[in-house]
Design a protein around this motif. Sequence first.
Motif, PDB file in Angstrom:
ATOM      1  N   ALA A 224      -2.167   3.793 -43.879  1.00 41.28           N
ATOM      2  CA  ALA A 224      -2.033   3.053 -42.628  1.00 41.28           C
ATOM      3  C   ALA A 224      -3.307   3.042 -41.799  1.00 41.28           C
ATOM      4  O   ALA A 224      -3.372   2.324 -40.795  1.00 41.28           O
ATOM      5  CB  ALA A 224      -0.894   3.648 -41.794  1.00 41.28           C
ATOM      6  N   LEU A 225      -4.336   3.812 -42.179  1.00 40.79           N
ATOM      7  CA  LEU A 225      -5.515   3.922 -41.318  1.00 40.79           C
ATOM      8  C   LEU A 225      -6.218   2.572 -41.129  1.00 40.79           C
ATOM      9  O   LEU A 225      -6.454   2.153 -39.998  1.00 40.79           O
ATOM     10  CB  LEU A 225      -6.499   4.952 -41.878  1.00 40.79           C
ATOM     11  CG  LEU A 225      -7.779   5.115 -41.043  1.00 40.79           C
ATOM     12  CD1 LEU A 225      -7.465   5.603 -39.628  1.00 40.79           C
ATOM     13  CD2 LEU A 225      -8.761   6.061 -41.719  1.00 40.79           C
ATOM     14  N   SER A 226      -6.567   1.905 -42.213  1.00 38.70           N
ATOM     15  CA  SER A 226      -7.274   0.628 -42.074  1.00 38.70           C
ATOM     16  C   SER A 226      -6.446  -0.423 -41.345  1.00 38.70           C
ATOM     17  O   SER A 226      -6.960  -1.100 -40.437  1.00 38.70           O
ATOM     18  CB  SER A 226      -7.722   0.118 -43.442  1.00 38.70           C
ATOM     19  OG  SER A 226      -8.769   0.931 -43.947  1.00 38.70           O
ATOM     20  N   PRO A 227      -5.155  -0.607 -41.689  1.00 42.24           N
ATOM     21  CA  PRO A 227      -4.356  -1.555 -40.902  1.00 42.24           C
ATOM     22  C   PRO A 227      -4.275  -1.190 -39.418  1.00 42.24           C
ATOM     23  O   PRO A 227      -4.273  -2.078 -38.558  1.00 42.24           O
ATOM     24  CB  PRO A 227      -2.975  -1.489 -41.575  1.00 42.24           C
ATOM     25  CG  PRO A 227      -3.252  -1.064 -42.980  1.00 42.24           C
ATOM     26  CD  PRO A 227      -4.409  -0.119 -42.869  1.00 42.24           C
ATOM     27  N   TYR A 228      -4.209   0.098 -39.122  1.00 37.58           N
ATOM     28  CA  TYR A 228      -4.153   0.527 -37.727  1.00 37.58           C
ATOM     29  C   TYR A 228      -5.452   0.181 -37.003  1.00 37.58           C
ATOM     30  O   TYR A 228      -5.425  -0.384 -35.898  1.00 37.58           O
ATOM     31  CB  TYR A 228      -3.888   2.029 -37.659  1.00 37.58           C
ATOM     32  CG  TYR A 228      -3.890   2.597 -36.253  1.00 37.58           C
ATOM     33  CD1 TYR A 228      -2.853   2.307 -35.367  1.00 37.58           C
ATOM     34  CD2 TYR A 228      -4.921   3.418 -35.806  1.00 37.58           C
ATOM     35  CE1 TYR A 228      -2.845   2.823 -34.075  1.00 37.58           C
ATOM     36  CE2 TYR A 228      -4.919   3.941 -34.525  1.00 37.58           C
ATOM     37  CZ  TYR A 228      -3.876   3.638 -33.664  1.00 37.58           C
ATOM     38  OH  TYR A 228      -3.880   4.140 -32.382  1.00 37.58           O
ATOM     39  N   LEU A 229      -6.577   0.494 -37.616  1.00 34.07           N
ATOM     40  CA  LEU A 229      -7.864   0.180 -36.988  1.00 34.07           C
ATOM     41  C   LEU A 229      -8.029  -1.322 -36.783  1.00 34.07           C
ATOM     42  O   LEU A 229      -8.547  -1.778 -35.759  1.00 34.07           O
ATOM     43  CB  LEU A 229      -9.006   0.738 -37.834  1.00 34.07           C
ATOM     44  CG  LEU A 229      -9.107   2.261 -37.917  1.00 34.07           C
ATOM     45  CD1 LEU A 229     -10.203   2.670 -38.888  1.00 34.07           C
ATOM     46  CD2 LEU A 229      -9.354   2.877 -36.542  1.00 34.07           C
ATOM     47  N   LYS A 230      -7.590  -2.099 -37.749  1.00 31.80           N
ATOM     48  CA  LYS A 230      -7.659  -3.563 -37.620  1.00 31.80           C
ATOM     49  C   LYS A 230      -6.777  -4.042 -36.478  1.00 31.80           C
ATOM     50  O   LYS A 230      -7.165  -4.911 -35.684  1.00 31.80           O
ATOM     51  CB  LYS A 230      -7.242  -4.217 -38.936  1.00 31.80           C
ATOM     52  CG  LYS A 230      -7.418  -5.728 -38.959  1.00 31.80           C
ATOM     53  CD  LYS A 230      -7.092  -6.281 -40.332  1.00 31.80           C
ATOM     54  CE  LYS A 230      -7.296  -7.791 -40.380  1.00 31.80           C
ATOM     55  NZ  LYS A 230      -6.986  -8.349 -41.730  1.00 31.80           N
ATOM     56  N   ALA A 231      -5.579  -3.447 -36.346  1.00 35.48           N
ATOM     57  CA  ALA A 231      -4.638  -3.870 -35.312  1.00 35.48           C
ATOM     58  C   ALA A 231      -5.143  -3.573 -33.911  1.00 35.48           C
ATOM     59  O   ALA A 231      -4.856  -4.317 -32.972  1.00 35.48           O
ATOM     60  CB  ALA A 231      -3.287  -3.193 -35.532  1.00 35.48           C
ATOM     61  N   ILE A 232      -5.895  -2.490 -33.733  1.00 33.42           N
ATOM     62  CA  ILE A 232      -6.371  -2.155 -32.380  1.00 33.42           C
ATOM     63  C   ILE A 232      -7.700  -2.824 -32.052  1.00 33.42           C
ATOM     64  O   ILE A 232      -8.205  -2.701 -30.934  1.00 33.42           O
ATOM     65  CB  ILE A 232      -6.508  -0.631 -32.192  1.00 33.42           C
ATOM     66  CG1 ILE A 232      -7.595  -0.047 -33.096  1.00 33.42           C
ATOM     67  CG2 ILE A 232      -5.168   0.056 -32.407  1.00 33.42           C
ATOM     68  CD1 ILE A 232      -7.880   1.426 -32.840  1.00 33.42           C
ATOM     69  N   GLY A 233      -8.291  -3.532 -33.037  1.00 32.11           N
ATOM     70  CA  GLY A 233      -9.538  -4.241 -32.776  1.00 32.11           C
ATOM     71  C   GLY A 233     -10.791  -3.434 -33.036  1.00 32.11           C
ATOM     72  O   GLY A 233     -11.856  -3.736 -32.479  1.00 32.11           O
ATOM     73  N   TRP A 234     -10.706  -2.403 -33.890  1.00 30.71           N
ATOM     74  CA  TRP A 234     -11.898  -1.633 -34.250  1.00 30.71           C
ATOM     75  C   TRP A 234     -12.892  -2.559 -34.924  1.00 30.71           C
ATOM     76  O   TRP A 234     -12.542  -3.313 -35.844  1.00 30.71           O
ATOM     77  CB  TRP A 234     -11.511  -0.494 -35.188  1.00 30.71           C
ATOM     78  CG  TRP A 234     -12.580   0.523 -35.442  1.00 30.71           C
ATOM     79  CD1 TRP A 234     -13.062   1.445 -34.577  1.00 30.71           C
ATOM     80  CD2 TRP A 234     -13.283   0.743 -36.675  1.00 30.71           C
ATOM     81  NE1 TRP A 234     -14.019   2.242 -35.174  1.00 30.71           N
ATOM     82  CE2 TRP A 234     -14.173   1.830 -36.466  1.00 30.71           C
ATOM     83  CE3 TRP A 234     -13.245   0.131 -37.931  1.00 30.71           C
ATOM     84  CZ2 TRP A 234     -15.019   2.305 -37.455  1.00 30.71           C
ATOM     85  CZ3 TRP A 234     -14.088   0.613 -38.923  1.00 30.71           C
ATOM     86  CH2 TRP A 234     -14.959   1.686 -38.690  1.00 30.71           C
ATOM     87  N   SER A 235     -14.146  -2.538 -34.467  1.00 27.94           N
ATOM     88  CA  SER A 235     -15.121  -3.530 -34.922  1.00 27.94           C
ATOM     89  C   SER A 235     -15.964  -3.059 -36.094  1.00 27.94           C
ATOM     90  O   SER A 235     -16.835  -3.796 -36.555  1.00 27.94           O
ATOM     91  CB  SER A 235     -16.048  -3.909 -33.763  1.00 27.94           C
ATOM     92  OG  SER A 235     -16.850  -2.795 -33.391  1.00 27.94           O
TER      93      SER A 235
END
Length: 353
Positions: free
Chosen positions: A211-222
């Motif tokens: 879930a780490l990558s989907p989570y970072l993508k969802a919060i807008g990590w650039s």
Amino acid sequence: MNDILTVASARMPAEVGFDRARAHARLFRSGLEGDVTAQYVEWRLGPADDQVDFLVALDRPGPQGTRVFRDLEERSRSWTEQERHAWLPVARLGAAWSGPEAPLWPRVPTVWLELDDVRGPAAAPPCVSVCLVSGYARPLEPLGAPRPDEEIDTVHRVLDLLGVPASARLSGALGRCFAALPRGGRLIHLSVMLGRDPKAVKLYGKVPRAALSPYLKAIGWSGELAALERAQRALYPEAYTGDDVYFDLNLANYDAPGRASLGLAFSQQQVARGPCQDPRRRAILDRLVEAGLCHPAKAAAVAGWPGESREQVAGEAWPRRFLRFLDIKLVWDEDQGPSAKAYLGTSWPSGLF
């Protein structure tokens, strides 16, 4: 009583050079010893970086309060005006956490205080880290059921006490970080770097590995997710950590293209429950040495740190158990690539045995 800093310093590897740094940690020594339940000395593992940071944990105060906050005004009379000003936000937080009648007392089990680079100016404001999980009295205990409304309210209260403006950007980032948490995810600590301008805000939490990558993508990590995933496979593999990923997210740069960073922690929970339960972290350190992120002499020094001893405490009939433990953090920086840090921890466990 023997304070935790004195005992730990006597056993600190000489390579860390903490003896010369202790003089600049005066703010954490005067009147603090009886309140500290754990401490870390943070040491950069790279061959060209010897910065030493110092952290102490204070557990939820009893009816008499926590001495570091209760005596802060009296002790600060001998400080410079700059030192007193640096600690004003900490004093405000302490007043809101000072005992059972204080508003944050039932919500916050532990507060960490950290001095960045203790070889630098002694007046530098500390970093303050607040545990958001009300029942999280010890790191190896279960987190309990999430209370997202209470936890995000605690975040905003703490930020207000520490003088961090509630900008639309920060409020939006915090809201996304909580809302996007996957099943099994949790935000555990809020950290505020008071010595930075603007004050940097960080969140420490855990999510399942997938879930780490989907989570970072969802919060807008650039940051570049593909590069982070490659670093994970090479330096933070599941064989060492199990399914839980413990991350440290810097909200000051999470959405800044080319500057986003992320910390990945090798935690004590992973030693206790993961597939690689070596407290000395030798396999992890070997991999960091191979990658050029850890000097071999530093790897040997920190691998020799974990252990247990018996220490005689003034006024007590029996020696106490004194535990030494090791955490490691891999920091991924979009601009500079990966780096590594070691956290040489110590604690007095409760009870004689």
